[in-house]
Design a protein around this motif. Structure first.
Motif, PDB file in Angstrom:
ATOM      1  N   MET A   2       0.128  23.847   0.077  1.00  0.00           N
ATOM      2  CA  MET A   2      -0.918  23.270  -0.767  1.00  0.00           C
ATOM      3  C   MET A   2      -0.395  21.981  -1.393  1.00  0.00           C
ATOM      4  O   MET A   2       0.406  22.018  -2.331  1.00  0.00           O
ATOM      5  CB  MET A   2      -1.324  24.262  -1.861  1.00  0.00           C
ATOM      6  CG  MET A   2      -1.780  25.606  -1.333  1.00  0.00           C
ATOM      7  SD  MET A   2      -3.208  25.510  -0.270  1.00  0.00           S
ATOM      8  CE  MET A   2      -4.451  25.120  -1.461  1.00  0.00           C
ATOM      9  N   ILE A   3      -0.805  20.846  -0.848  1.00  0.00           N
ATOM     10  CA  ILE A   3      -0.431  19.552  -1.410  1.00  0.00           C
ATOM     11  C   ILE A   3      -1.403  19.263  -2.543  1.00  0.00           C
ATOM     12  O   ILE A   3      -2.608  19.163  -2.322  1.00  0.00           O
ATOM     13  CB  ILE A   3      -0.472  18.447  -0.342  1.00  0.00           C
ATOM     14  CG1 ILE A   3       0.533  18.771   0.777  1.00  0.00           C
ATOM     15  CG2 ILE A   3      -0.176  17.087  -0.972  1.00  0.00           C
ATOM     16  CD1 ILE A   3       0.454  17.833   1.957  1.00  0.00           C
ATOM     17  N   THR A   4      -0.867  19.159  -3.746  1.00  0.00           N
ATOM     18  CA  THR A   4      -1.736  19.003  -4.918  1.00  0.00           C
ATOM     19  C   THR A   4      -1.830  17.561  -5.396  1.00  0.00           C
ATOM     20  O   THR A   4      -2.764  17.210  -6.114  1.00  0.00           O
ATOM     21  CB  THR A   4      -1.254  19.895  -6.073  1.00  0.00           C
ATOM     22  OG1 THR A   4       0.093  19.559  -6.392  1.00  0.00           O
ATOM     23  CG2 THR A   4      -1.336  21.363  -5.683  1.00  0.00           C
ATOM     24  N   GLU A   5      -0.860  16.731  -5.007  1.00  0.00           N
ATOM     25  CA  GLU A   5      -0.902  15.333  -5.444  1.00  0.00           C
ATOM     26  C   GLU A   5      -0.031  14.489  -4.521  1.00  0.00           C
ATOM     27  O   GLU A   5       1.013  14.934  -4.058  1.00  0.00           O
ATOM     28  CB  GLU A   5      -0.392  15.219  -6.877  1.00  0.00           C
ATOM     29  CG  GLU A   5      -0.497  13.849  -7.476  1.00  0.00           C
ATOM     30  CD  GLU A   5      -0.068  13.814  -8.925  1.00  0.00           C
ATOM     31  OE1 GLU A   5      -0.327  12.782  -9.562  1.00  0.00           O
ATOM     32  OE2 GLU A   5       0.510  14.781  -9.428  1.00  0.00           O
ATOM     33  N   ILE A   6      -0.485  13.290  -4.255  1.00  0.00           N
ATOM     34  CA  ILE A   6       0.312  12.283  -3.544  1.00  0.00           C
ATOM     35  C   ILE A   6       0.260  11.038  -4.402  1.00  0.00           C
ATOM     36  O   ILE A   6      -0.805  10.512  -4.694  1.00  0.00           O
ATOM     37  CB  ILE A   6      -0.259  11.996  -2.138  1.00  0.00           C
ATOM     38  CG1 ILE A   6      -0.272  13.275  -1.301  1.00  0.00           C
ATOM     39  CG2 ILE A   6       0.573  10.908  -1.461  1.00  0.00           C
ATOM     40  CD1 ILE A   6      -0.971  13.116   0.034  1.00  0.00           C
ATOM     41  N   GLU A   7       1.443  10.588  -4.835  1.00  0.00           N
ATOM     42  CA  GLU A   7       1.505   9.477  -5.769  1.00  0.00           C
ATOM     43  C   GLU A   7       2.374   8.359  -5.194  1.00  0.00           C
ATOM     44  O   GLU A   7       3.471   8.607  -4.697  1.00  0.00           O
ATOM     45  CB  GLU A   7       2.087   9.956  -7.093  1.00  0.00           C
ATOM     46  CG  GLU A   7       2.121   8.927  -8.165  1.00  0.00           C
ATOM     47  CD  GLU A   7       2.651   9.482  -9.473  1.00  0.00           C
ATOM     48  OE1 GLU A   7       2.692   8.711 -10.437  1.00  0.00           O
ATOM     49  OE2 GLU A   7       3.022  10.658  -9.532  1.00  0.00           O
TER      50      GLU A   7
END
Length: 57
Positions: A49-54
């Motif tokens: 589960m990728i929750t954020e890409i910054e």
């Protein structure tokens, strides 16, 4: 997107650092190509589960 697919295929990569969320899950943070991927792995369900890409640049 290529890096997200790679992460999904190889969730056992050693992340740069880990935190624990309020539900007790280990949240991994991986720096790749100037982006930090924040994700958690549900091993029994075989989900990443990728929750954020910054962008860190």
């Amino acid at each position: 997107m290529d890096r997200a697919y790679e992460l999904a295929r190889y969730p056992f990569l050693e992340s740069d650092y880990q935190l624990t969320d309020q539900d007790g899950r280990t949240i991994d943070h991986l720096l790749v190509d100037g982006m930090v991927f924040t994700y958690w792995v549900d091993h029994p369900s075989r989900l990443v589960m990728i929750t954020e890409i910054e962008d860190v640049q």
